[in-house]
Design a protein around this motif. Structure first.
Motif, PDB file in Angstrom:
ATOM      1  N   GLU A  90       4.401   6.206 -14.142  1.00  0.00           N
ATOM      2  CA  GLU A  90       5.336   6.999 -14.420  1.00  0.00           C
ATOM      3  C   GLU A  90       5.857   8.093 -13.478  1.00  0.00           C
ATOM      4  O   GLU A  90       6.958   8.501 -13.143  1.00  0.00           O
ATOM      5  CB  GLU A  90       4.726   8.197 -15.556  1.00  0.00           C
ATOM      6  N   ARG A  91       4.877   8.427 -12.393  1.00  0.00           N
ATOM      7  CA  ARG A  91       5.212   9.364 -11.569  1.00  0.00           C
ATOM      8  C   ARG A  91       4.648   8.880  -9.885  1.00  0.00           C
ATOM      9  O   ARG A  91       5.115   9.405  -9.014  1.00  0.00           O
ATOM     10  CB  ARG A  91       4.326  10.621 -11.515  1.00  0.00           C
ATOM     11  N   LEU A  92       4.167   7.604  -9.856  1.00  0.00           N
ATOM     12  CA  LEU A  92       3.706   7.151  -8.538  1.00  0.00           C
ATOM     13  C   LEU A  92       4.038   5.866  -8.336  1.00  0.00           C
ATOM     14  O   LEU A  92       4.423   4.972  -9.084  1.00  0.00           O
ATOM     15  CB  LEU A  92       2.153   6.937  -8.617  1.00  0.00           C
ATOM     16  N   ASP A  93       4.344   5.460  -6.789  1.00  0.00           N
ATOM     17  CA  ASP A  93       4.631   4.254  -6.274  1.00  0.00           C
ATOM     18  C   ASP A  93       3.365   3.704  -5.728  1.00  0.00           C
ATOM     19  O   ASP A  93       2.695   4.279  -4.845  1.00  0.00           O
ATOM     20  CB  ASP A  93       5.825   4.564  -5.231  1.00  0.00           C
ATOM     21  N   LEU A  94       3.002   2.718  -6.296  1.00  0.00           N
ATOM     22  CA  LEU A  94       1.734   2.112  -5.694  1.00  0.00           C
ATOM     23  C   LEU A  94       1.959   0.751  -4.942  1.00  0.00           C
ATOM     24  O   LEU A  94       2.804  -0.287  -5.503  1.00  0.00           O
ATOM     25  CB  LEU A  94       0.831   1.613  -6.903  1.00  0.00           C
ATOM     26  N   ARG A  95       1.506   0.718  -3.572  1.00  0.00           N
ATOM     27  CA  ARG A  95       1.694  -0.525  -2.854  1.00  0.00           C
ATOM     28  C   ARG A  95       0.846  -0.798  -2.355  1.00  0.00           C
ATOM     29  O   ARG A  95      -0.351  -0.203  -1.969  1.00  0.00           O
ATOM     30  CB  ARG A  95       2.751  -0.100  -1.634  1.00  0.00           C
ATOM     31  N   ALA A  96       0.513  -2.413  -2.336  1.00  0.00           N
ATOM     32  CA  ALA A  96      -0.614  -3.011  -1.559  1.00  0.00           C
ATOM     33  C   ALA A  96      -1.171  -2.507  -0.066  1.00  0.00           C
ATOM     34  O   ALA A  96       0.007  -2.233   0.558  1.00  0.00           O
ATOM     35  CB  ALA A  96      -0.619  -4.542  -1.302  1.00  0.00           C
ATOM     36  N   VAL A  97      -2.062  -1.926   0.116  1.00  0.00           N
ATOM     37  CA  VAL A  97      -2.483  -1.618   1.295  1.00  0.00           C
ATOM     38  C   VAL A  97      -2.391  -2.487   2.587  1.00  0.00           C
ATOM     39  O   VAL A  97      -2.402  -3.709   2.247  1.00  0.00           O
ATOM     40  CB  VAL A  97      -3.913  -1.077   1.417  1.00  0.00           C
ATOM     41  N   SER A  98      -1.780  -2.067   3.574  1.00  0.00           N
ATOM     42  CA  SER A  98      -1.407  -3.328   4.682  1.00  0.00           C
ATOM     43  C   SER A  98      -2.068  -2.469   5.957  1.00  0.00           C
ATOM     44  O   SER A  98      -2.235  -1.155   5.898  1.00  0.00           O
ATOM     45  CB  SER A  98      -0.207  -3.522   4.685  1.00  0.00           C
ATOM     46  N   TYR A  99      -1.846  -3.382   6.972  1.00  0.00           N
ATOM     47  CA  TYR A  99      -2.263  -2.803   8.376  1.00  0.00           C
ATOM     48  C   TYR A  99      -1.326  -1.848   8.907  1.00  0.00           C
ATOM     49  O   TYR A  99      -1.767  -0.903   9.531  1.00  0.00           O
ATOM     50  CB  TYR A  99      -2.487  -3.880   9.476  1.00  0.00           C
ATOM     51  N   ASP A 100      -0.172  -1.799   8.202  1.00  0.00           N
ATOM     52  CA  ASP A 100       0.712  -0.533   8.724  1.00  0.00           C
ATOM     53  C   ASP A 100       0.459   0.753   8.228  1.00  0.00           C
ATOM     54  O   ASP A 100       0.927   1.588   8.558  1.00  0.00           O
ATOM     55  CB  ASP A 100       2.124  -1.058   8.113  1.00  0.00           C
TER      56      ASP A 100
END
Length: 179
Positions: free
Chosen positions: A11-21
Motif C-alpha cells: 500500500e505504501r512501500l516499494d520493495l526491491r530485491a537487495v543488490s550490490y548497488d
C-alpha cells in the motif's frame, strides 16, 4: 530468470530485491548507532561487514528467488529500510525488518513483514517463518504478534545469543538460526 518477488509494491512501500548497488544505503542503515540499542554488537562499523551481509542476501535471491528487500516509500527513491525473509541454513525463513530512525513508528515494519510472510508462503510454504528477537526489543515483539506469529519461547541462535522466538507455526524443540 527474475523472481516474481524481486519487486513488490504494498500500500505504501516499494520493495526491491537487495543488490550490490545497495551497498551505500545498507551500510548507512546498519552503521547508525540509533538503530542498535537492542543489539549494539550487531552494528556495522566497517563497510566490509555490510558487503559480506549483502553477499548472503543476494545469494538468497539466486538460490531461492526470495530474500530481503530494500524498502522505499512508493513515492520516493530513498532507501528507508530493509526487510522480508531470507532462508537460513536449517531451511527456515528468517523474518527481519530494520528501518532508519526517521522511518520508525509508521507501521512500515508490519507492512514489509506481512509481505515477507506472504512471499515465503508462496515460495516454500513447508518451511516456517521465524523471527528471532532480542528480549529488550518490545517494538519488534509487537510487529511479530500483530502479523500473527506466535511466541515459541527463548532459544539460542547460531551466534550463541539467547533470543525470543516467534513463528508462524509450532517449531521443533530447538532450531538454530541467525539474522
Amino acid at each position: 530468470m527474475t523472481s516474481p518477488h524481486a519487486h513488490l509494491r504494498t500500500e505504501r512501500l516499494d520493495l526491491r530485491a537487495v543488490s550490490y548497488d545497495d551497498l551505500a544505503p545498507m551500510y548507512e542503515l546498519h552503521a547508525d548507532p540509533e538503530g542498535w540499542h537492542h543489539f549494539p554488537a550487531g552494528r556495522h562499523t566497517e563497510i566490509g561487514t555490510t558487503r559480506a551481509f549483502l553477499e548472503l542476501v543476494v545469494d538468497g535471491w539466486r538460490a531461492d528467488g526470495l530474500s530481503y528487500w530494500t524498502v522505499r516509500p512508493r513515492d520516493a527513491e530513498t532507501v528507508i529500510g530493509l526487510g522480508g525473509v531470507r532462508r537460513l541454513p536449517d531451511g527456515t525463513w528468517n523474518l527481519a525488518y530494520r528501518f532508519a530512525t526517521s522511518a520508525r513508528g509508521h507501521g512500515y515494519a508490519q507492512e514489509v513483514a506481512r509481505a515477507g510472510l506472504a512471499a515465503a508462503g508462496e515460495v516454500d510454504p513447508a518451511q516456517p517463518v521465524v523471527a528471532w528477537i532480542d528480549e529488550t526489543n518490545p517494538a519488534s515483539v509487537r510487529v511479530a504478534e500483530r502479523i500473527g506469529l506466535a511466541y515459541q519461547g527463548k532459544r539460542t541462535n547460531a551466534d550463541g545469543t539467547l533470543m525470543l522466538v516467534y513463528a508462524d507455526r509450532p517449531l521443533p524443540a530447538e532450531p538454530s538460526g541467525t539474522a
